[in-house]
Scaffold this motif. Sequence first.
Motif, short mmCIF file in Angstrom:
data_model
loop_
_atom_site.label_atom_id
_atom_site.label_comp_id
_atom_site.label_asym_id
_atom_site.label_seq_id
_atom_site.Cartn_x
_atom_site.Cartn_y
_atom_site.Cartn_z
N VAL A 128 -8.11 -0.81 -3.03
CA VAL A 128 -8.13 0.28 -2.04
C VAL A 128 -7.08 0.04 -0.97
CG1 VAL A 128 -9.54 1.44 -0.30
CG2 VAL A 128 -10.55 0.80 -2.51
N GLU A 129 -6.97 -1.17 -0.47
CA GLU A 129 -5.97 -1.46 0.56
C GLU A 129 -4.56 -1.21 0.02
OE1 GLU A 129 -5.18 -5.06 3.67
OE2 GLU A 129 -5.13 -5.58 1.53
N GLN A 130 -4.26 -1.71 -1.18
CA GLN A 130 -2.93 -1.54 -1.76
C GLN A 130 -2.66 -0.09 -2.11
OE1 GLN A 130 -2.05 -0.75 -5.14
NE2 GLN A 130 0.15 -0.98 -4.71
N GLY A 131 -3.67 0.59 -2.68
CA GLY A 131 -3.48 1.98 -3.09
C GLY A 131 -3.24 2.91 -1.92
N LEU A 132 -4.00 2.76 -0.85
CA LEU A 132 -3.81 3.61 0.33
C LEU A 132 -2.44 3.38 0.95
CD1 LEU A 132 -7.34 3.36 2.03
CD2 LEU A 132 -6.42 5.26 0.69
N ALA A 133 -2.03 2.12 1.04
CA ALA A 133 -0.72 1.81 1.61
C ALA A 133 0.40 2.40 0.76
CB ALA A 133 -0.56 0.30 1.75
N ALA A 134 0.29 2.26 -0.56
CA ALA A 134 1.33 2.78 -1.45
C ALA A 134 1.42 4.29 -1.41
CB ALA A 134 1.07 2.31 -2.89
N ALA A 135 0.26 4.95 -1.20
CA ALA A 135 0.24 6.41 -1.16
C ALA A 135 0.53 6.96 0.23
CB ALA A 135 -1.12 6.92 -1.64
N GLY A 136 0.68 6.08 1.20
CA GLY A 136 0.96 6.54 2.57
C GLY A 136 -0.24 7.15 3.25
N VAL A 137 -1.43 6.71 2.89
CA VAL A 137 -2.65 7.23 3.50
C VAL A 137 -3.15 6.20 4.51
CG1 VAL A 137 -5.05 7.93 3.12
CG2 VAL A 137 -3.28 8.54 1.45
N ALA A 138 -3.25 6.61 5.77
CA ALA A 138 -3.68 5.70 6.83
C ALA A 138 -5.12 6.00 7.22
CB ALA A 138 -2.77 5.82 8.04
N LEU A 139 -5.93 4.97 7.32
CA LEU A 139 -7.30 5.11 7.80
C LEU A 139 -7.31 4.98 9.32
CD1 LEU A 139 -9.31 2.89 5.26
CD2 LEU A 139 -8.91 5.35 5.17
N PRO A 140 -8.33 5.50 9.97
CA PRO A 140 -8.47 5.24 11.41
C PRO A 140 -8.49 3.74 11.68
CG PRO A 140 -9.99 6.96 10.71
CD PRO A 140 -9.37 6.42 9.46
N SER A 141 -8.06 3.35 12.87
CA SER A 141 -7.82 1.94 13.16
C SER A 141 -9.02 1.04 12.91
CB SER A 141 -7.34 1.78 14.60
OG SER A 141 -8.32 2.28 15.50
N ALA A 142 -10.21 1.50 13.30
CA ALA A 142 -11.40 0.66 13.11
C ALA A 142 -11.67 0.42 11.63
CB ALA A 142 -12.62 1.32 13.77
#
Length: 393
Positions: free
Chosen positions: A53-67
Amino acid sequence: MVEISSELRLVAACVRPRADERRLDAIRDAASAYFDAQQVVTLAHRHRVEGFVEQGLAAAGVALPSAAATRLATSAAAARLKTLRSAGEEVRVGQAFAAAGIDAIFIKGATLGMRAHGTTALKTSWDVDVLVARDRLDAAGAVLRDLSYRLCVLGGIEDPVKVRRYLAANKEAEWRHAERDTVVELHTELADNNVAIPTIGLNSPRETVELVPGGSLATLATAPLFAYLCYHGTSHLWARLKWVADVTALLRGQDIMRLHDQAVALGAGRTSAVAILLAHELLGLDVPTPLLEHLRHDRAIQRLLRYSVAAIVAEQDERGRLARPFRELLAYTRAQAWLVPGSTHRSGAIRRFLTRPYLPHHLAVPHWAVPGVILGGLPIRLLLRPLRLQRER
């Protein structure tokens, strides 16, 4: 497509094989719908796929809220550390077994992560699964004791008679290293039911996987590995998405129909069909249409598929256990009889249910008396389980 929450849909998109050219678009599409970011992180941990999930979101340019992003990064880092520690233990245990002349095959864990995903950093592996011959069980146990592992049987029983009864009735036993916080699951069989995958074992074709320079371990070749993963996953109703991710990655680029036929021939029964359908419906695996139509025609396969989805979406309590209600526990128990067609497998599943030690006091009675003890106490425990789970929440 099976009905799942938007959060689980996003997690499922992230655990698609990294080589899938549609993966990033699937992640962005899933992220375009409203989702609870904290729940996404919870599900990533629940399914042991924080790294995906961490790698996939970063690769897709999807940012989660900071918390949520901080929580995910912390969880993923802890998972990577645990997996690296487990991979190191696989090599250490493998080398110790080899030095003692014990033939061993490593299943799942770091070897599977490397085989399926090309890395050990994406999914969490909390134990080392290793298969040895039953007549080498005592020797393997001695090696593990020399490595400071201790047998964990139903809360830590030590009585030699109870330990022998447990090992005679179970295909595996857990050994824990307290200081390293690692677990070795020592297998003598790969299935609880001797009708299932009967020929897969130490005599099966093998492949060698290098985890670290100079640290290579033997694992199963693709066909027997796929058959085993299908049976293991379906017997546990695919409760962790990481198992579906492993099978999907293993199937990518393969002749799926051929592997399915081989799995059936090896005794995996309906479990290969369930694995392929889940990989197709949850993780977008391309499957030939004739094979899909054939697999969907079997009502028992569809039933196992529904039960598996129910287990995948089931909640988890604070101690990491699936908080299955009484109805889902019954479904899990019933499903064991349908994994492989035929009355022989069904009767074996029933016999296993009646003779497997569930509590330490079951081991204090002769083997022939265990069914009576279980039949007398199990209904009460099942009825009380929902109340116990409610109190623990």
